[in-house]
Design an enzyme around this catalytic site. Structure first.
Site, mmCIF file in Angstrom:
data_model
loop_
_atom_site.group_PDB
_atom_site.id
_atom_site.type_symbol
_atom_site.label_atom_id
_atom_site.label_comp_id
_atom_site.label_asym_id
_atom_site.label_seq_id
_atom_site.Cartn_x
_atom_site.Cartn_y
_atom_site.Cartn_z
ATOM 1 N N PRO A 262 11.151 -31.163 -17.355
ATOM 2 C CG PRO A 262 11.109 -30.022 -15.330
ATOM 3 C CD PRO A 262 10.797 -29.855 -16.779
ATOM 4 C CD GLU B 224 7.250 -23.064 -25.313
ATOM 5 O OE1 GLU B 224 8.456 -22.947 -25.032
ATOM 6 O OE2 GLU B 224 6.696 -24.168 -25.505
#
Length: 641
Positions: free
Chosen positions: A29, A94
């Protein structure tokens, strides 16, 4: 604190190079359609393989599948720290996996962080922006948050790019792309492991190029074949390419590659792809159009361009767009012919540089490394070594080939080799190289000649099928040819051969029957191959031929194809057909169907083919390639039985 910022060697990059080279970690986003998108395309345009996760929402709590594989296989990681990055548990997972990957890579991987509208202090958890987000995560994932904190601390120690709101993102992205190219050494050229006596020459050429000066310069490296022009050009290119970012290109073997109209177009397309990306080579139909497009590009960009082995001024014109290069650009040309360097209309300084023969001491050292695996001769071989090296004329190629030939050979073999060298005039390099060829067994000679005539710069897979069927023992043959410095296998799995050795192989074939093409074992010139196909005499001696219609269409009638049967096509193993208009009833298919030993069949751009014939009698067929046969409607079932 462990070091996550690394300098990778080209060997490490090649050894680890997998599906992806760069992994982008980002908060969708915040950045997906802005900074991250611009960075992704900037990297891809520079020829870098980039993983960018397209999923906004993921199911489950564990990284897996393609995402995990992409992280594990990548070499460089670019986390883009934005304002809500730490709010995403997936971004933090991640990052933790990335840091763990780098720490366990023994210095072979690295991280290049970007701070986008955040400060390094935020990532250090010294402000509420990220620290509050981690406190919220701690309620649900207490064990993981410890790892996430550690990962953020590790990454913050690395120097990256701080992107402010009022900064040009385009400038930052350009810097990131240049740093990635430098780290991955993507455009680095492979060079021989035995680099001796080049330091002074590299220093001289670097001073002539003077890349900090804003003028335009052409450096012409000239000298006889086998003297090391290409090698030193590669060394210089590797040293200077990072200063030109993605705007650099090394075009090899131009003399050979441009022997056809299609060849020069392929070189033009490679140059455009190297400098500005693959989109710019689309639509280049001919060399004139390619020259215009190159001229438009090189006029606006500071480039480093190497044209290797040029023997025609017209090729320089076709590959530089009529010589109007941008200020600061550097053009390096290697050639055997100094007149090539007298380029009319070139707007810049032309500086010739003669590549001299190796000094005797360096030549002896190179010879000893190859013959003995050390810098000096063995005690009993001092005299022989000195005599042999003195006959090499300071040519690195001859020294490499003869030194490799004599490795682990008896003293009697050395003495016999010296006698042969003494009977060859110093300037006749092909005869010196022939000594190594003569030392091969019959199978290895056949493999050498096939590579020289057809298969250099081609992948070895199909050739191995052919040689194995002929019982040439290809794995052993390739190993012997490689150990004797007659060929190399590149990272792309393609064969490479020095142009002097290509000349040697073709000279040997030509000498089989100088006046009768039908009695030569190999025909690599389309005009000569077509002449043989059209003659009615038997062609018992012709073992292989290549028909390349890149300079114009080639027409072969059904009757002429029937005559090709004189060439014993029952022994055909590899058959590749491209850009043809054979109809379904062409005699070509009857001949191929009778090739019982056929293992590889490749049909590309067979425009009028609607049905693949029944090849069920080709019981050994292992690979069938069909590409861009747009009218193809049916494939016989028996093809796959």
């Amino acid at each position: 604190m462990a070091n996550l910022e690394v300098e990778m060697s080209s060997d490490a990059a090649r050894a680890l190079r997998g599906e992806y080279q760069v992994f982008l970690s980002f908060r969708g986003p915040d950045t997906r359609y802005f900074f991250t998108d611009f960075l992704y395309h900037g990297l891809v345009d520079a020829g870098i393989r980039v993983f960018r996760d397209e999923d906004e929402l993921r199911v489950g709590e564990v990284i897996g599948g393609n995402l995990l594989r992409a992280i594990n296989n990548s070499l460089l990681y670019i986390p883009i720290f934005s304002r809500t990055y730490a709010s995403s548990k997936w971004c933090l997972r991640e990052l933790a996996h990335i840091v763990d990957n780098v720490l366990n890579s023994k210095g072979k991987k690295g991280i290049l962080p970007i701070f986008l509208d955040v400060e390094p202090e935020d990532v250090k958890l010294k402000t509420p922006l990220y620290s509050v987000a981690l406190l919220e995560h701690a309620n649900k994932f207490p064990d993981e948050v410890k790892d996430w904190r550690k990962a953020l601390e590790e990454v913050d120690e690395i120097k990256g790019w701080n992107v402010k709101k009022d900064q040009s993102q385009a400038v930052i992205i350009k810097l990131v792309v240049e740093k990635v190219l430098e780290k991955l050494q993507i455009k680095q050229k492979s060079v021989t492991e035995h680099l001796l006596g080049l330091d002074d020459r590299v220093k001289d050429l670097t001073e002539l190029l003077d890349v900090n000066h804003r003028d335009v310069r052409l450096i012409g490296i000239y000298g006889m074949g086998g003297i090391g022009k290409t090698t030193i050009a590669k060394v210089i290119f590797n040293q200077l390419s990072s200063q030109f970012g993605k705007c650099c290109s090394f075009l090899e073997d131009i003399r050979e590659s441009s022997s056809s109209k299609e060849g020069i177009v392929q070189l033009q397309k490679k140059l455009l792809t190297d400098v500005v990306g693959s989109l710019y080579e689309n639509g280049v139909k001919d060399s004139e159009q390619g020259m215009r497009r190159i001229g438009e590009i090189l006029n606006t960009k500071k480039v480093l361009l190497v044209l290797d082995d040029v023997d025609n001024k017209e090729h320089i014109k076709k590959l530089t767009g009529k010589f109007s290069l941008h200020l600061g650009s550097r053009l390096i040309i290697t050639t055997r012919n100094t007149s090539i360097l007298q380029v009319e209309g070139f707007k810049g300084e032309i500086l010739p540089y003669e590549m001299l023969r190796m000094d005797y001491g360096v030549a002896l050292q190179l010879f000893c490394r190859l013959a003995f695996g050390r810098d000096l001769p063995l005690d009993d071989y001092h005299g022989l070594s000195n005599e042999i090296v003195s006959r090499m004329g300071g040519l690195p190629l001859a020294i490499e080939v003869i030194g490799s030939l004599l490795n682990q050979k008896s003293k009697a073999f050395w003495e016999e080799t010296l006698v042969r060298l003494m009977n060859i005039p110093e300037e006749e390099i092909l005869k010196k190289l022939r000594i190594s060829y003569d030392g091969l067994d019959e199978y290895q000679k056949q493999i050498f000649l096939d590579i020289a005539c057809f298969i250099f710069n081609e992948k070895k897979t199909d050739a191995i099928y052919m040689w194995a069927s002929c019982h040439f023992y290809p794995e052993r043959g390739i190993d012997v040819l490689t150990s004797r410095c007659l060929i190399k296998t590149l990272d792309t799995d393609k064969f490479w051969m020095h142009d002097q050795l290509i000349d040697l192989g073709r000279h040997i074939v030509h000498q089989e029957s100088p006046s009768d093409l039908g009695r030569q074992s190999r025909l690599w010139i389309a005009k000569e191959a077509l002449e043989i196909i059209r003659t009615q005499e038997r062609k018992d001696k012709v073992q292989a031929l290549e028909l390349d219609g890149s300079d114009g269409s080639i027409e072969i009638t059904n009757e002429e194809f029937e005559r090709v049967d004189n060439m014993h096509l029952d022994h055909l193993v590899v058959f590749k057909l491209g850009k043809n208009v054979f109809l379904d009833d062409s005699k070509a298919w009857d001949l191929i169907k009778g090739a019982r030993n056929l293992k590889v069949l490749s049909l590309t751009e067979c425009s009028y083919l609607t049905t693949i014939p029944d090849f069920s009698k080709c019981l050994d067929l292992e690979r069938l390639t069909l590409a861009r046969c747009y009218w193809l409607k049916r494939i016989e079932r028996d093809v796959f039985t």
